[in-house]
Design a protein around this motif. Structure first.
Motif, short mmCIF file in Angstrom:
data_model
loop_
_atom_site.label_atom_id
_atom_site.label_comp_id
_atom_site.label_asym_id
_atom_site.label_seq_id
_atom_site.Cartn_x
_atom_site.Cartn_y
_atom_site.Cartn_z
N SER A 431 0.82 -1.21 0.00
CA SER A 431 0.00 0.00 0.00
C SER A 431 0.85 1.26 0.00
O SER A 431 1.83 1.38 0.74
N LYS A 432 0.45 2.21 -0.82
CA LYS A 432 1.14 3.50 -0.93
C LYS A 432 0.84 4.40 0.26
O LYS A 432 1.69 5.20 0.67
N TYR A 433 -0.34 4.25 0.83
CA TYR A 433 -0.79 5.21 1.83
C TYR A 433 -0.87 4.68 3.26
O TYR A 433 -0.92 5.48 4.20
N PHE A 434 -0.93 3.36 3.45
CA PHE A 434 -1.30 2.85 4.77
C PHE A 434 -0.19 2.11 5.51
O PHE A 434 -0.45 1.31 6.40
N ASN A 435 1.06 2.38 5.15
CA ASN A 435 2.18 1.82 5.89
C ASN A 435 3.05 2.97 6.41
O ASN A 435 3.39 3.89 5.67
N GLY A 436 3.36 2.91 7.69
CA GLY A 436 4.20 3.95 8.27
C GLY A 436 5.62 3.88 7.75
O GLY A 436 6.05 2.86 7.17
N ASP A 437 6.36 4.94 7.94
CA ASP A 437 7.76 5.01 7.54
C ASP A 437 8.59 4.23 8.56
O ASP A 437 9.16 4.79 9.49
N SER A 438 8.63 2.90 8.37
CA SER A 438 9.21 2.02 9.38
C SER A 438 10.73 2.09 9.40
O SER A 438 11.39 2.08 8.37
N LYS A 439 11.27 2.16 10.61
CA LYS A 439 12.72 2.12 10.82
C LYS A 439 13.07 1.01 11.82
O LYS A 439 14.03 1.10 12.57
N TYR A 440 12.25 -0.04 11.82
CA TYR A 440 12.53 -1.19 12.67
C TYR A 440 13.84 -1.87 12.23
O TYR A 440 14.17 -1.89 11.04
N PRO A 441 14.56 -2.45 13.18
CA PRO A 441 15.68 -3.30 12.77
C PRO A 441 15.16 -4.58 12.14
O PRO A 441 13.96 -4.87 12.21
N ASP A 442 16.04 -5.34 11.53
CA ASP A 442 15.65 -6.63 10.96
C ASP A 442 15.63 -7.65 12.10
O ASP A 442 16.66 -8.22 12.46
N TYR A 443 14.44 -7.86 12.68
CA TYR A 443 14.34 -8.75 13.84
C TYR A 443 14.70 -10.19 13.51
O TYR A 443 15.10 -10.95 14.39
N ASN A 444 14.59 -10.55 12.24
CA ASN A 444 14.93 -11.93 11.86
C ASN A 444 16.42 -12.22 11.98
O ASN A 444 16.82 -13.38 12.04
N THR A 445 17.25 -11.18 11.99
CA THR A 445 18.69 -11.40 12.20
C THR A 445 19.04 -11.49 13.69
O THR A 445 20.13 -11.93 14.04
N LEU A 446 18.10 -11.07 14.54
CA LEU A 446 18.37 -11.03 15.98
C LEU A 446 17.74 -12.20 16.74
O LEU A 446 18.26 -12.61 17.78
N TYR A 447 16.63 -12.72 16.20
CA TYR A 447 15.86 -13.72 16.94
C TYR A 447 15.51 -14.92 16.05
O TYR A 447 15.45 -14.81 14.82
N GLU A 448 15.27 -16.03 16.69
CA GLU A 448 14.82 -17.24 16.02
C GLU A 448 13.37 -17.50 16.40
O GLU A 448 12.92 -17.15 17.49
N VAL A 449 12.63 -18.14 15.50
CA VAL A 449 11.27 -18.60 15.78
C VAL A 449 11.25 -20.11 15.58
O VAL A 449 11.68 -20.62 14.55
N LYS A 450 10.77 -20.80 16.58
CA LYS A 450 10.68 -22.25 16.50
C LYS A 450 9.24 -22.66 16.78
O LYS A 450 8.67 -22.28 17.80
N GLU A 451 8.65 -23.40 15.85
CA GLU A 451 7.30 -23.92 16.02
C GLU A 451 7.39 -25.41 16.33
O GLU A 451 7.91 -26.18 15.54
N VAL A 452 6.92 -25.79 17.51
CA VAL A 452 6.98 -27.20 17.93
C VAL A 452 5.60 -27.66 18.36
O VAL A 452 4.66 -26.86 18.49
N GLU A 453 5.46 -28.95 18.58
CA GLU A 453 4.25 -29.50 19.19
C GLU A 453 4.66 -30.28 20.43
O GLU A 453 5.61 -31.06 20.40
#
Length: 716
Positions: A431-453
């Motif tokens: 979207s051209k209009y509905f996303n903020g000017d994000s300056k978040y870091p790349d969280y995927n380089t800092l954290y892992e996500v693990k999906e388990v059962e």
């Protein structure tokens, strides 16, 4: 050296704040007989919120809690960091509505605490502020809004300080002024809509706006208001008293809307159950002295959503299909048993449907990812919408006039992103209009996500999402925060959270337990966490907590358990069944006293989910899930912080308060039990300053108690 430091700091903090002289809470025992089972409640006197003694007790508890929390260092740093993360994300937007060449939407600027109403001209791109709620009333928040067909008038629903008893005002777009009309009281979640001529509004009116009245969420009426007239002249379209033929229960909500083609008026008798009885009448019946409603859906049909166009009735159902299916039948002569099935049941769960002018859309989820599909209403051809992987939702900008959609994509570590989508060309564009000017870091380089059962107590495999810093040591030394819910078939879907990202930054593992009672694995997953099967909810949570310990992510002394609202049953029963498993418990506006909550205004609405006090069979499960009566004197409970919002009408403030009082007078662990009373909040609030302040306090308390070195009070 690290473990020595943690031990030393923890010892200092225990010495510094070793004595907890809580405000006195007298025990005034009352014994209730539940079909032969007698249970003594020492704190029923706290249920009288109008009592000066009770009000003074709440204030004393609040002051005492802050006297403890204020000694915790870096609490303000957490708050400031939450504000910084908010600003990093830029301005945040909610779904828009389109009328002609104008978008209407609410937006929270990156440095502001409340959302305001804006409009944008698509032809020029120019954005304009339409309405600031703080110019209306102090502490006013825009809860919802709808726009008339021409974009000339906007109906605005206002709440105050997080309360959900709202009032409706009408904004004249051209003048920017509010009309004199005022409709109240309305509940925050109920819809309202302009009639086709834009001269009237349909809505649901509550019988009282008194938050302490037992009639608060009962005996509601579906209403028609003619703009420019007094609300006391509004016309009743459906009510228990005026429509005995509907067999409406006093606690059911008569909610009305118009079909997208404006040929019909639809009436749903809502409750906490998704399977609502539904009736309809021709649109012209608005002029009748009394509407003759014709039933099309019964609760026994197990239908959770419908969509009507012409004589076609599309429906989403779990009848003989726990993962749901989509069918279509005739509106004038519905036959659900022999309906045409457009989307059959599969291994994934169909979670919802919605429409645009020429298409029907549905969500297909495996609990971790959710894809979107479109159905051509003329040909019934199905096509997958091309959106990024993760959780995808869509919303029609103007379902009556076009097929324009907003898509929204989210993941655990990816901040949400809006997409524009036109089904006729099949293209989704950021979207051209509905996303903020994000300056978040790349969280995927800092954290892992693990999906388990994880194997639960009965062998059932329970999904568990684990988000953790990449550099952690798997030796049990890391603090971990685990949360769960387990109610109403609501799923804990992956989504980015500013608050939890700040917790991750403290080196804390974040885990989400997808326990039974939710909807991650379809209708059976929900039913297996209801009523007599409710113990599965907290036993699943315990199993997921044990997994984190056994796999060396954390250890019991560093494990923070969290549950909110219906999740109060989960966290409350987890710590009363396994007090040794958690270092800290956070119970947010939680249902912890179900044996008494049915005496509150929202109590009867919970019967379909938890059971009925007047049913001898249901009583067994209600007693089992009642946390307060499970608290025993002399048991070493973890540190606990119990929060309540004084404007809360869902979980009335006395319920969490009684839980805190019971624990304070019972625990032998020497660990603190605090009641966090928020006078600026309800069950939740859209005021980010209030939200961030509360979570910085609660998180600081939890991090102090699990020995985090940055949050240890200095010895004096």
């Amino acid at each position: 050296m690290k473990n020595v430091l943690l031990t030393s700091c923890l010892l200092i903090s225990q010495i510094t704040l070793a004595q907890y002289n809580y405000p006195k809470t007298p025990e005034k025992p009352v014994t209730d007989d539940y079909f032969g089972t007698k249970i003594t409640d020492n704190y029923q006197w706290l249920e009288d919120l109008k009592s000066p003694e009770v009000q003074m007790w709440f204030k004393a508890q609040s002051d005492y809690s802050h006297s403890i929390i204020d000694k915790i260092p870096n609490r303000d740093a957490l708050y400031k960091r939450m504000k910084q993360v908010q600003e990093m994300g830029g301005d945040s937007y909610d779904y828009a509505r389109q009328r002609g060449n104008l978008y209407f939407y609410t937006k929270t600027k990156k440095n502001e605490k409340l959302s305001k109403l804006y409009t944008r001209d698509i032809t020029t791109g120019k954005e304009s502020l339409l309405f600031d709620p703080e110019t209306y009333k102090k502490d006013a928040q825009i809860t919802n809004f709808t726009v008339d067909s021409k974009g000339n008038k906007i109906a605005l629903l206002f709440s105050k300080s997080g309360g959900e008893i709202c009032e409706l005002k009408i904004l004249d777009v051209k003048t920017g002024k509010l009309l004199e009309d005022i409709l109240n009281p309305l509940w925050s979640e109920f819809g309202f809509e302009f009639t086709s001529d834009n001269n009237s509004i349909i809505y649901t009116r509550m019988s009282t706006g008194d938050p302490n009245s037992n009639m608060l969420l009962k005996d509601m009426k579906a209403m028609l208001h003619h703009i420019g007239t007094s609300a006391d002249k509004d016309i009743v379209l459906a009510s228990k008293e005026g429509n005995p033929e509907l067999n409406m229960l006093i606690e059911q909500f008569p909610m009305i809307e118009f079909s997208d083609d404006l040929n019909y008026i639809l009436l749903n008798l809502g409750s906490t159950k998704s399977e609502s009885p539904q009736f309809y009448a021709p649109y012209s019946a608005l002029m009748d002295k009394k509407i003759t409603w014709k039933q099309i859906v019964k609760a026994s049909h197990d239908i959770t959503q419908t969509f009507i166009t012409g004589d076609q009735l599309f429906f989403l159902t779990h009848k003989n299909a726990p993962n749901y299916k989509i069918g279509v039948t005739s509106l004038s002569n519905p036959d659900f048993d022999h309906a045409k099935i457009i989307v059959p049941e599969s291994n994934s769960v169909i979670t919802s449907i919605h429409s645009s002018k020429n298409y029907l859309f549905y969500s297909l989820s495996n609990g971790i990812n959710q894809d979107k599909y479109q159905i051509d209403l003329k040909t019934l051809a199905i096509k997958k919408i091309s959106l990024p992987g993760g959780i995808n939702n869509t919303n029609a900008l103007n379902a009556r006039e076009n097929d324009n959609l907003q898509g929204y994509n989210s993941n655990w570590l990816t901040p949400g992103t809006f997409y524009d989508y036109q089904p006729e060309n099949g293209k989704a564009v950021k979207s051209k209009y509905f996303n903020g000017d994000s300056k978040y870091p790349d969280y995927n380089t800092l954290y892992e996500v693990k999906e388990v059962e994880v194997k639960s107590h009965d062998g059932t495999m329970v999904p568990l999402s684990i988000i953790y810093p990449k550099n952690i040591k798997m030796d049990g030394s890391t603090p971990a925060y685990i949360t769960g819910y387990g109610g109403y078939g609501i799923s804990n879907k992956p989504r980015f959270s500013n608050r939890l990202s700040v917790l991750l930054e403290q080196g804390v593992i974040v885990a989400v337990a997808h326990v039974r009672g939710g909807g991650e694995k379809g209708d059976n997953w929900h039913k297996d966490g209801m009523k007599a099967k409710k113990p599965n909810t907290w036993k699943d949570f315990i199993a997921c907590s044990e997994y984190l310990v056994n796999q060396k992510y954390t250890s019991p002394s560093k494990l923070i358990g969290n549950g909110a609202s219906m999740g109060g049953v989960l966290i409350g029963r987890a710590i009363t069944e396994r007090p040794d498993l958690y270092g800290v418990a956070i119970a947010e506006v939680g249902m912890t006293n179900v044996l008494r909550s049915q005496n509150s205004a929202n109590g009867a609405n919970q019967i379909p989910e938890v059971g009925n006090l007047k049913d001898a069979e249901d009583i067994k499960s209600l007693i089992e899930m009642d946390t307060q009566s499970k608290v025993k004197k002399g048991v070493k409970y973890p540190a606990v912080i119990v929060s309540t919002g004084m404007n809360d009408s869902r979980i009335t403030p006395w319920e969490p308060a009684k839980f805190a009082a019971t624990l304070q007078n019972s625990t032998s662990s020497g660990k603190p039990v605090l009641l966090y009373v928020n006078y600026e909040n309800g069950h939740f609030t859209s005021d980010l300053d209030v939200t961030f302040r509360e979570y910085s306090d609660v998180f600081a308390f939890a991090l102090w108690q699990v020995g985090h070195p940055k949050f240890q009070p200095v010895k004096k």
